[in-house]
Write a protein that holds these residues in place. Sequence first.
Motif: not given
Lengths: 91, 161, 151
Positions: B17-42
Motif C-alpha cells: 500500500m505504501v507506494p500507492f499512498i505516496e502516489l496519491f499524495a503526489l496526485y493530491v498535491i499536484m491536483h490542488g490547483a484544479g480540484g480538492p486538494g493542495g499542499g497541506f493535505q497532500g
Amino acid sequence: MKTLALLVVVITGAMLIYAGQDLPPFGDPNTDMYQHRMTQYFIENSKTESGVPNIVTALLANYRGYDTLGETTVIFTAGMAVMLLLRRRER
Amino acid sequence: MSRIQESVIIRTVVRIMVPFIELFALYVIMHGAGGPGGGFQGGVIFGAAIILYAMIYGIAEGKQKMSDALDRILASTGLTIYAGTGLLCLFFGGMFLQYGAVPLIPNDPATVSKYLIDLVEIGIGTTVAAIMISLFFDVSPPESEEGELPEELPDHEGVDG
Amino acid sequence: MTGIVDIVYAEYNYWIYVTLMMIGFYAMIAKKNLIKKIIGANIFQTAIFLFYISLADITGGTAPILVGGHGGEHVEHAADVIYTNPVPHVLILTAIVVSVSTTAVALALIIRIYNEYGSLDEDVILAARKSLQPEFSEYARQKDVAEVNHQ
C-alpha cells in the motif's frame, strides 16, 4: 471546582446562544457575507487572475500568499521546536 | 515486537500500500490547483505513508527510508521553494509573490501564475510531509539496538483527571 | 412554542457549535490531566472550524471549484452556478494548520513534563514544583493559602 467550571461553561454557552440569534439562518444565500463584493469578486475573477479553477487554492496561494508563507513557517517552526524539546543528543 | 507488527498480512499489505499512498499524495498535491486538494493535505498524506511504514516495520527501518538529515533538508527545502518563488517575482520586477510578473510565457500572466501556484504547492507539501515525519520520529520511544521497543516502559499509573 | 422550534431549527449549526465548544471549554478548565486539557482545546478549535464552514454553506451551492474550469468542457456562465462561500474555507485551512502546530508543541512539552515529574496531574506537578523551590510558584502558594482558608 467542578461546579464552578460548570457554572462558567453554562453561562458562556447561554451568552453565545443569546448572541447567536442575530446570525443568518443556515444555508441562506442572501447574507451580507455572501453578497459582499469581496466574495463575489473572488468567485468571478479568480480564474482570470490566477489561472486556477479552484477558488480556494487561488485565494490561498495568490491573494493570501503572504499568509500561506507565514503558515508554512509556523508549521516549520513547530517541527523545529518539537525537535529541540524531544530529540536526544547524538554522540 | 508487538503482535500486530509480526502479522504477515499486515506487513504485506503495508508493503504493497505504501507506494500507492505516496502516489496519491503526489496526485493530491499536484491536483490542488484544479480540484480538492493542495499542499497541506497532500503533505500530510505523504507523511502518513512513511509513518505507517515506520509503525509496522519499526522505527529504525523507517529511519533508514527517511533519515533525520534528509528530513531536515526537505523541511527547509520546501520553505525555500516557497520563499524563492516570491523572490523570483521580485527579481522580474513584480511584487513579492506576484506570480504574473515572471515572463515564463509572454502576455499570459494567468497561466504563469497557475504554474507558479503549482510550484508553491510543491514547496508546501515538501515542508509539511517532512515535518509530519519528524514529529512522529520525535515522539516515538527510544529504540534499542534491533529497532524494537525497550522492554521496560515507564508505568502510566495514577494519572487521572 | 413553534417559534422557538423554528429558531432552533433554522440555526441548528450554531447550537451544535456552541455545545461542542462548551464541551471543549469544560475539559480545558475542569480537568486536571494535561492530556485531557489538550483534547479539550482541540474540541474547542474543531467547534470553531465547524462554525465557520457551516457559515460558508449555501443551500444548493456546490464546492467553490469552477465548473468546467479545466478547459475542454463546456464552460457554463459563472452566474448560472451557485458556489459556496470560499473565504471561510481559506481562513479555516490556515486555522487547521495552526491548530496542528500548537497541538504538536503542547504534546512535546507534556512529554518533557512527564519525564521530569513522572505525572500528568496538575496538582502533583504543582506540589512537586513547590517542594523543589518553595517560593518558585506564586500560583501554587496562593492555591495553598486558599486551601488552608477553605479548611
